[in-house]
Each structure stands twice: as C-alpha cells, then as structure tokens.
Design a protein around this motif. Structure first.
Motif, PDB file in Angstrom:
ATOM      1  N   GLY A   7      -0.026  -8.146   8.874  1.00 22.28           N
ATOM      2  CA  GLY A   7      -0.493  -8.523   7.535  1.00 22.28           C
ATOM      3  C   GLY A   7      -1.537  -9.629   7.496  1.00 22.28           C
ATOM      4  N   PHE A  58       0.895  -1.161   0.000  1.00 21.73           N
ATOM      5  CA  PHE A  58       0.000   0.000   0.000  1.00 21.73           C
ATOM      6  C   PHE A  58       0.930   1.206   0.000  1.00 21.73           C
ATOM      7  CE2 PHE A  58      -2.475  -3.242   2.329  1.00 21.73           C
ATOM      8  CZ  PHE A  58      -3.655  -3.238   1.593  1.00 21.73           C
ATOM      9  N   THR A  88       4.125   1.067   2.126  1.00 19.56           N
ATOM     10  CA  THR A  88       3.979   0.005   3.132  1.00 19.56           C
ATOM     11  C   THR A  88       3.927  -1.365   2.456  1.00 19.56           C
ATOM     12  OG1 THR A  88       2.683   1.496   4.500  1.00 19.56           O
ATOM     13  CG2 THR A  88       2.535  -0.841   5.028  1.00 19.56           C
ATOM     14  N   ASN A 116      -0.024  -6.733  15.784  1.00 17.34           N
ATOM     15  CA  ASN A 116      -0.843  -5.771  15.046  1.00 17.34           C
ATOM     16  C   ASN A 116      -0.089  -5.293  13.818  1.00 17.34           C
ATOM     17  OD1 ASN A 116      -1.922  -4.585  18.162  1.00 17.34           O
ATOM     18  ND2 ASN A 116      -3.247  -5.514  16.677  1.00 17.34           N
ATOM     19  N   GLY A 117      -0.804  -5.247  12.705  1.00 14.33           N
ATOM     20  CA  GLY A 117      -0.205  -4.715  11.482  1.00 14.33           C
ATOM     21  C   GLY A 117       0.751  -5.663  10.791  1.00 14.33           C
ATOM     22  N   GLU A 131     -10.147 -12.843  13.135  1.00 18.82           N
ATOM     23  CA  GLU A 131     -10.373 -12.454  14.540  1.00 18.82           C
ATOM     24  C   GLU A 131     -11.784 -12.832  14.998  1.00 18.82           C
ATOM     25  OE1 GLU A 131      -8.368 -11.169  16.721  1.00 18.82           O
ATOM     26  OE2 GLU A 131      -6.665 -10.551  15.517  1.00 18.82           O
TER      27      GLU A 131
HETATM   28  N1  LIG Z   1      -6.201  -0.339   2.802  1.00 15.99           N
HETATM   29  C1  LIG Z   1      -5.009  -0.069   3.299  1.00 15.99           C
HETATM   30  N2  LIG Z   1      -4.351   1.057   2.965  1.00 15.99           N
HETATM   31  C2  LIG Z   1      -3.133   1.331   3.451  1.00 15.99           C
HETATM   32  N3  LIG Z   1      -2.456   0.520   4.299  1.00 15.99           N
HETATM   33  C3  LIG Z   1      -3.051  -0.615   4.665  1.00 15.99           C
HETATM   34  C4  LIG Z   1      -4.356  -0.968   4.202  1.00 15.99           C
HETATM   35  N4  LIG Z   1      -4.684  -2.162   4.738  1.00 15.99           N
HETATM   36  C5  LIG Z   1      -3.649  -2.533   5.520  1.00 15.99           C
HETATM   37  N5  LIG Z   1      -2.675  -1.608   5.470  1.00 15.99           N
HETATM   38  C6  LIG Z   1      -1.373  -1.687   6.177  1.00 15.99           C
HETATM   39  O1  LIG Z   1      -0.819  -2.967   5.923  1.00 15.99           O
HETATM   40  C7  LIG Z   1      -0.200  -3.489   7.094  1.00 15.99           C
HETATM   41  C8  LIG Z   1      -0.848  -4.814   7.457  1.00 15.99           C
HETATM   42  O2  LIG Z   1      -2.163  -4.568   7.943  1.00 15.99           O
HETATM   43  P1  LIG Z   1      -3.189  -5.726   8.320  1.00 15.99           P
HETATM   44  O3  LIG Z   1      -4.493  -5.082   8.649  1.00 15.99           O
HETATM   45  O4  LIG Z   1      -3.179  -6.748   7.258  1.00 15.99           O
HETATM   46  O5  LIG Z   1      -2.493  -6.326   9.631  1.00 15.99           O
HETATM   47  P2  LIG Z   1      -3.102  -7.301  10.742  1.00 15.99           P
HETATM   48  O6  LIG Z   1      -2.025  -8.285  11.051  1.00 15.99           O
HETATM   49  O7  LIG Z   1      -4.407  -7.850  10.298  1.00 15.99           O
HETATM   50  O8  LIG Z   1      -3.279  -6.297  11.938  1.00 15.99           O
HETATM   51  P3  LIG Z   1      -4.252  -6.363  13.243  1.00 15.99           P
HETATM   52  O9  LIG Z   1      -3.770  -7.507  14.070  1.00 15.99           O
HETATM   53  O10 LIG Z   1      -3.985  -5.050  13.895  1.00 15.99           O
HETATM   54  O11 LIG Z   1      -5.655  -6.524  12.747  1.00 15.99           O
HETATM   55  C9  LIG Z   1      -0.324  -2.406   8.151  1.00 15.99           C
HETATM   56  O12 LIG Z   1       0.859  -1.643   8.124  1.00 15.99           O
HETATM   57  C10 LIG Z   1      -1.519  -1.591   7.684  1.00 15.99           C
HETATM   58  O13 LIG Z   1      -1.415  -0.256   8.117  1.00 15.99           O
END
Ligand SMILES: Nc1ncnc2c1ncn2[C@@H]1O[C@H](COP(=O)(O)OP(=O)(O)OP(=O)(O)O)[C@@H](O)[C@H]1O
Length: 321
Positions: A61, A33, A36, A58-59, A179
């Motif tokens: 992926g 993204f 990122t 968190n974050g 989740e």
């Molecule tokens: N639509 C988007 N636009 C920009 N960045 C995004 C988008 N979706 C996810 N990201 C970024 O991609 C990375 C992975 O996010 P993701 O939501 O997949 O993580 P996660 O492991 O599910 O997190 P959590 O446990 O907090 O739910 C993060 O840095 C997030 O900010």
C-alpha cells in the motif's frame, strides 16, 4: 504559495523550526479497489524536518498511501493534511511539495532538458529565464551529460533522475519520493542519498518509499512499515532499533560447539558476525558464558547485539504474515 505563508490551522504550522510540527498527517485513511483493501485505517504523522522511509512488501500500500497524500488518488475514507492544509484546501499546499511518483509525465520525443523546461514553465514560482534552474537541477541529479538526449532513449535510471530533477526545480518544504532508487545504478543510488541529505540539511521534510532497507537505514530519521494496507509501526528509526536491540553476540572460533552447548542449555542461537548470536531468552549473559565455558568453548568477547533495520523489518512483517 510560498514557504511560511500557510495560514495557521488548529495544528501548528508545519515548519522545520517547530519541533512538534508535522509536514503531513493522515487519519483513518482507507482505500479500497473493489474487494482489495489497499490501505486500512492508517494514522500517520510525518514530522517536519524528518526523512521518513516508508517500507513494506510488494502490494502493501505504499504507493497508494503516497498518491492519496498528494491528492492523486481519492481516499475511500479518512483525512489527509499536507503542510497544514486539508480538505478542499489541500491543493494549495502542492506548490511547496515536490514529488517523484510513477506515472505519465514526460514527453518521449523531447530531450530531458526540454521536458524539464516544460515542467519549469508550469512552476508558479519560476519566472523569466528558466534555463538556470533547469540546468542546476540536471546537474544536481547527475544528468547534465544526457540532458540533450530524447526522453524515450533514456534508461530507467535516467528517467528516475529526470523525475527527481523535476521534483527539485524549486525549493520545497516537503519532497515525496516513491521508490527513488528504482532502476538506479550504485552511482545513482549514491546521488539520491546525497540529494536526500541535502534536502534534510536545508530543513525540508522527505517522505520516501523503498525496498532497500540499508538505504533507508542510511538516510532516514524515521520509518513507517506497512503490511497489506496496515501500518505495523511508525516512529523514529533509532528509537525503534534501540527497542528492538536485545540478545548477545558471542565471538568464538568454536561456532558449532557453541550452538550445540547453548541449545542444550536452553538458549537457541545462530551463526553470526564471527561467532554466534543469542536472541533474548531465559538465560542472562553470565549463564550463557558459563554454559559455553563449561562446554569448553573459547569465548573471546561477548557484547550486546545492535539491531539492524533489516532484522526489525523481517521480524515485523513475518510476525504479522
Ligand atoms: N488502481 C488500482 N486498481 C486496483 N488495485 C490497485 C490499484 N492500485 C493499487 N491496487 C492494489 O492495492 C494494493 C496496494 O498496492 P500499492 O501499489 O499501493 O502497493 P506498494 O506497497 O506500493 O507495492 P510495490 O512495493 O509493489 O510498489 C495491491 O493489492 C494492489 O494490487
């Protein structure tokens, strides 16, 4: 598309009866993204019949990976295969896939039950009277009593339960839950655990993401750990825990003396489970016991430490951080 009718591909069809089959497979998967990198060159197999827990801070992926698996987010690079289908054919696997992912879905002014009736009407495999399957799904997730409440009056946990009910309206070969225990009280968490166990017993494959390591340890046969978009490890849970097992637990009332004696002997230890835990190190069990006895420490019992997912996860993610 009904279960078992998938056309054979170069891989085996993903059925629970074929132990080598995979229900989902990603190769070289990447998603960015802007600057990122959400998912970075991930290869992962979800074996058919497995309950795979996807873990990660968190974050890391998890949601992005799940959304790409379900065709909700387009990968920047790499391939996704679902129930033997890939590329332009991926969508034909989706009727066999139940999913609970965050996003818009339910109408705020309709009751939970009416929302579910709308979802049921969109299910190609449900025809005729939809009330039977809808009421069964509501019952299964413990939402029967709140079925006639408007969706907008639902708590987060009730919304989660309704999403789960929608994913379970028809039998699925693969159920993907992002989740699933988010917002649930202990009873709700137990319900999810029961539903996952039932799905597994029916031969379905389950992929779930969670932050609750104890939950994952209780219900999952496999785990995958993500960290900043990279897959750190994936495999059978027991195999990973067995490989991680090491060190000793010494039962003793003289914890402080034991830690001191072991430090002097060159074996760092820490307080744990009615005594001290000694991680793998230069000293073998007889040397550890000898050092303790020489220091006058009462040794009641010495046994090998069983690894827990929590420790494995902490070690993996901290090592990599
Ligand atoms: N639509 C988007 N636009 C920009 N960045 C995004 C988008 N979706 C996810 N990201 C970024 O991609 C990375 C992975 O996010 P993701 O939501 O997949 O993580 P996660 O492991 O599910 O997190 P959590 O446990 O907090 O739910 C993060 O840095 C997030 O900010």
């Amino acid at each position: 598309m009904t279960a078992g009718t998938s056309a054979p591909t170069d891989q085996q069809p993903a059925t629970a009866s074929s132990p080598d089959a995979v229900a989902a497979r990603v190769r070289g998967l990447r998603k960015t993204f802007g600057d990122t990198v959400a998912i970075d060159d991930v290869d992962l197999d979800v074996p058919a019949g497995a309950v795979l827990g996807m873990l990660g801070p968190n974050g890391s992926g998890k949601t992005t990976l799940i959304r790409m698996l379900l065709g909700l987010t387009r990968p920047t690079a790499g391939t996704v295969e679902l129930l033997g289908r890939s590329g332009n054919d991926l969508a034909s696997a989706l009727p066999d896939v139940g999913a609970l992912v965050e996003g818009p879905g339910f109408h705020p002014f309709l009751s939970g039950r009416d929302n579910l009736l709308r979802s049921a009407a969109a299910e190609p495999r449900l025809g005729g009277d939809l009330r039977g399957p809808v009421d069964a799904a509501l019952e299964r997730v413990g939402l029967a009593d709140a079925a006639r409440k408007r969706y907008r009056a639902y708590s987060l946990g009730m919304k989660q339960r309704l999403g789960l009910a929608a994913a379970l309206l028809v039998p699925r070969r693969l159920v993907v839950l992002d989740e699933p225990t988010n917002g649930l009280d202990p009873a709700g968490t137990r319900d999810v655990r029961r539903v996952v166990a039932e799905l597994r017993a029916s031969g379905a494959t389950v992929l779930l993401s969670s932050h609750l390591l104890a939950e994952v340890e209780a219900v999952c046969s496999h785990v995958a750990v993500l960290q900043t978009g990279t897959l750190l490890v994936a495999g059978e849970l027991q195999t990973l825990l067995d490989a991680d097992t090491g060190g000793l637990v010494v039962s003793t009332p003289d914890v402080d003396d034991a830690i001191l004696a072991l430090r002097e002997a060159g074996a760092p230890s820490y307080r744990a489970e009615g005594g001290v835990a000694v991680p793998p190190g230069p000293l073998e069990a007889p040397e550890i016991v000898a050092a303790l006895v020489a220091a006058g420490v009462a040794v009641w019992e010495v046994h090998r430490r069983r690894a827990h997912l929590e420790e494995l996860f902490a070690r993996l993610t901290e090592e990599d951080a």
